[in-house]
Scaffold this motif. Structure first.
Motif, mmCIF file in Angstrom:
data_model
loop_
_atom_site.group_PDB
_atom_site.id
_atom_site.type_symbol
_atom_site.label_atom_id
_atom_site.label_comp_id
_atom_site.label_asym_id
_atom_site.label_seq_id
_atom_site.Cartn_x
_atom_site.Cartn_y
_atom_site.Cartn_z
ATOM 1 N N UNK A 85 0.851 -1.200 0.000
ATOM 2 C CA UNK A 85 0.000 0.000 0.000
ATOM 3 C C UNK A 85 0.878 1.238 0.000
ATOM 4 N N UNK A 86 1.945 1.181 0.792
ATOM 5 C CA UNK A 86 2.888 2.313 0.780
ATOM 6 C C UNK A 86 3.519 2.475 -0.596
ATOM 7 N N UNK A 87 3.973 1.378 -1.170
ATOM 8 C CA UNK A 87 4.632 1.414 -2.474
ATOM 9 C C UNK A 87 3.712 2.007 -3.538
ATOM 10 N N UNK A 88 2.480 1.507 -3.601
ATOM 11 C CA UNK A 88 1.544 1.979 -4.619
ATOM 12 C C UNK A 88 1.172 3.440 -4.382
ATOM 13 N N UNK A 89 1.021 3.816 -3.122
ATOM 14 C CA UNK A 89 0.708 5.216 -2.808
ATOM 15 C C UNK A 89 1.801 6.146 -3.302
ATOM 16 N N UNK A 90 3.057 5.772 -3.057
ATOM 17 C CA UNK A 90 4.157 6.611 -3.503
ATOM 18 C C UNK A 90 4.231 6.661 -5.031
ATOM 19 N N UNK A 91 3.890 5.562 -5.694
ATOM 20 C CA UNK A 91 3.873 5.567 -7.158
ATOM 21 C C UNK A 91 2.805 6.529 -7.676
ATOM 22 N N UNK A 92 1.649 6.534 -7.024
ATOM 23 C CA UNK A 92 0.591 7.471 -7.417
ATOM 24 C C UNK A 92 1.039 8.905 -7.173
ATOM 25 N N UNK A 93 1.673 9.144 -6.031
ATOM 26 C CA UNK A 93 2.191 10.487 -5.741
ATOM 27 C C UNK A 93 3.169 10.935 -6.821
ATOM 28 N N UNK A 94 4.009 10.009 -7.250
ATOM 29 C CA UNK A 94 4.982 10.336 -8.303
ATOM 30 C C UNK A 94 4.263 10.895 -9.529
ATOM 31 N N UNK A 95 3.118 10.313 -9.859
ATOM 32 C CA UNK A 95 2.406 10.671 -11.082
ATOM 33 C C UNK A 95 1.548 11.919 -10.936
ATOM 34 N N UNK A 96 0.952 12.131 -9.777
ATOM 35 C CA UNK A 96 -0.083 13.168 -9.673
ATOM 36 C C UNK A 96 0.330 14.408 -8.881
ATOM 37 N N UNK A 97 1.411 14.340 -8.125
ATOM 38 C CA UNK A 97 1.808 15.496 -7.341
ATOM 39 C C UNK A 97 2.454 16.563 -8.238
#
Length: 588
Positions: free
Chosen positions: A222-234
């Motif tokens: 969950x942490x890994x996927x969250x950070x991947x999403x942050x990479x894309x949308x932040x």
């Protein structure tokens, strides 16, 4: 040129810049000089900021022909084999990281420059002074970028890398067992316990205490996927990577959203903790299972990355030795959605954020157990915050590093970032978490004094690296002066003092580099030793990272100096004359 709207204004996934050689970012400041030469990568082995003669956005072969002229290119026509041996292999030898290593400017100038200087491009053993066809890209100079013909093997080749893939995970389990079940001491056979019984007992402890249960998998991924999403949308900025020889000098676009990802991660972690949805000290309580998940994830992702590259035909510099290639990697620039660069993502968001969250979890555990956070944990939390924060705020400076443009996507980078760094460098945190403050108590005045000292060394480290990289950017004709926290004006030197070299480029001889040649290494070593000192000397495991780092950085520093002397000759002699000190100004 039409304006490109970034995510910071739309909240949507950013588009890649459409104009080669140009990057538009919020708050960008341009700075240009007569020289248009990008330099070594961040924290490379050859850390004297030397510059390679390549203009951004133009093919490498074209630029070298423009600079040297066809006569010079052909003057030593010893063919591709000589150019390759004197070029690419030297470039390979002059850089390796973590060891973090020697930069592209060196590999570039020592490597591809020699390919052009010593070979006539047609592969004849003794060139006839004529160019056999027009060189349109570096792929006409490198026989096949998919094959590594250098004959050089790092880490002891297949035997060494194979041993590392078995030995380091075993060491991680050994240290965890010692920290958890042996009061921070080395696990050893007790009394007349045989080696067989001891190993069986160690295996039992790992099986029962570090079994990768579903909760641990959920926490990690969950942490890994969250950070991947942050990479894309932040919100973030676009920067150009180094010219890639195997792509004819093409520069990849990198999206840097680390700063917003970092602060969002902290905010969400604290919200989850105080809401009771996820107590941060769960990371400490479930450390063993999370360790197993990280190790298994490292192996699993390495297997997927290796065979995926082979199946898709995306391999690069393969030696033909499967174990070695698996360790070093098969693909150079793996990406998802054309935005998420796996190497960039893993280097920043996984290891250093996890390390900070572990220490933050330890602080929260102390609040619950004792009603306060000890000064030692506060000091370590400050140290880990500063390091992770530096990685996030300077993410754009990672783009030109050796890892990004040269190291392949293999077990070394995958496992080291998923498991090795966050879950072996953290033993200072585990010691503080597993023992009461009375066992490592420092006087309050000593904590305060050391914190001031630590901040002072951090200032030197931050501004030192900033000076080096801003100089490189300005020489390349652009600079991203991001006033992210903490911002220091001394991180940029106006009109710096430089020393010209025989290659037509310069050595940076100003700021901190005008006082000592490796002062940033001194700072790095100070950080590592500080993490051990905070814990004291009752356990050996908090000293794993300082010990490992000392030998690694010492070897790298002396190798740097030798390579610089060999390469720059008289220019380096002049730099040594002006800056006689290596690690500590006016001392050593």
């Amino acid at each position: 040129m039409s304006e490109r709207v970034t995510r910071s204004r739309t909240g949507k996934t950013p588009s890649k810049p459409s104009n080669p050689g140009f990057v538009e970012t919020p708050g960008r400041r341009k700075s240009s000089r007569k020289s248009m030469m990008p330099s070594n990568p961040y924290d490379s082995e050859d850390t004297s900021p030397q510059l390679s003669s390549v203009r951004m956005g133009e093919p490498l072969a074209k630029l070298e022909f423009e600079k040297e002229g066809l006569n010079k290119v052909l003057s030593n026509g010893n063919g591709f084999a000589n150019g390759y041996a004197n070029g690419h292999s030297i470039g390979h030898a002059n850089g390796h990281t973590n060891g973090h290593t020697n930069g592209y400017a060196n590999g570039y100038a020592n490597g591809n420059g020699n390919v052009l200087a010593n070979g006539n491009g047609n592969g004849h053993a003794n060139g006839n002074g004529k160019l056999n066809g027009h060189v349109k890209s570096m792929e006409t100079l490198l026989e096949d970028p998919k094959i590594d013909t250098s004959g050089r093997f790092e880490f002891g080749g297949s035997w060494g890398t194979g041993a590392a893939m078995i030995g380091f995970p075993s060491l991680m389990y050994y240290m965890w067992v010692g920290a958890t079940y042996y009061d921070g001491k080395f696990p050893m056979p007790v009394g007349d316990e045989s080696i067989t019984d001891f190993l069986y007992h160690m295996g039992y402890l790992v099986k029962t205490g570090a079994f990768p249960h579903a909760k641990a998998w959920a926490i990690y991924w969950v942490y890994f996927i969250t950070e991947a999403i942050f990479y894309l949308v932040m919100p973030g900025i676009w920067v150009k990577g180094k010219p890639l020889p195997h792509l004819g000098g093409k520069q990849l676009d990198y999206y840097c959203s680390g700063m917003w990802s970092w602060y969002s991660t902290i905010a969400i972690a604290l919200a989850l903790h105080y809401s009771g949805l996820f107590k941060l000290y769960t990371l400490i309580d479930e450390f063993g299972p999370i360790l197993s998940v990280a190790i298994l994830s490292g192996f699993g992702m390495s297997i997927v990355a290796y065979f995926s590259a082979i199946i898709r035909g995306a391999t690069h510099r393969m030696t033909g030795y499967p174990i070695y290639d698996f360790f070093m990697g098969a693909e150079l620039n793996p990406r998802m959605f054309e935005i998420l660069d796996f190497k960039m993502f893993f280097e920043v968001r996984i290891p250093w954020y996890i390390l900070f969250l572990l220490t933050l979890g330890t602080a929260m555990r102390q609040v619950e157990n004792y009603g306060f956070v000890s000064g030692e944990v506060c000091l370590l939390l400050l140290a880990h915050f500063l390091y992770a924060n530096a990685c996030a705020k300077a993410e754009h400076l990672i783009v030109p590093t050796w890892d990004m443009y040269y190291e392949k996507w293999g077990f070394m980078l995958i496992f080291w970032n998923l498991a090795g760094v966050p879950l072996s460098y953290c033993h200072c945190t585990l010691y503080l978490a597993n023992h009461p403050p009375s066992e490592y108590h420092w006087p309050t005045w000593a904590i305060a004094a050391y914190a001031v000292l630590y901040l002072g060394v951090y200032y030197v480290w931050d501004t030192c690296n900033s000076q080096k990289n801003v100089f490189r950017q300005e020489e390349a004709g652009y600079v991203f002066e991001r006033k992210t926290f903490p911002y220091f004006r001394y991180g940029r030197i106006a009109n710096p003092v430089t020393i010209p070299t025989k290659f037509g480029n310069s050595l940076f001889c100003d700021g901190w580099y005008g006082k000592a040649r490796k002062v940033h290494y001194t700072c790095d070593l100070f950080f590592a030793v500080s993490w051990g000192l905070i814990c004291g000397f009752k356990s050996p495991f908090p000293w794993f990272y300082p010990t490992f780092f000392f030998f690694m950085i010492s070897h790298r520093a002396w190798r740097d100096l030798e390579k610089c002397q060999e390469r720059y000759g008289e220019a380096w002699d002049e730099y040594r004359r002006r800056v006689p000190y290596i690690f500590i100004p006016y001392v050593f």
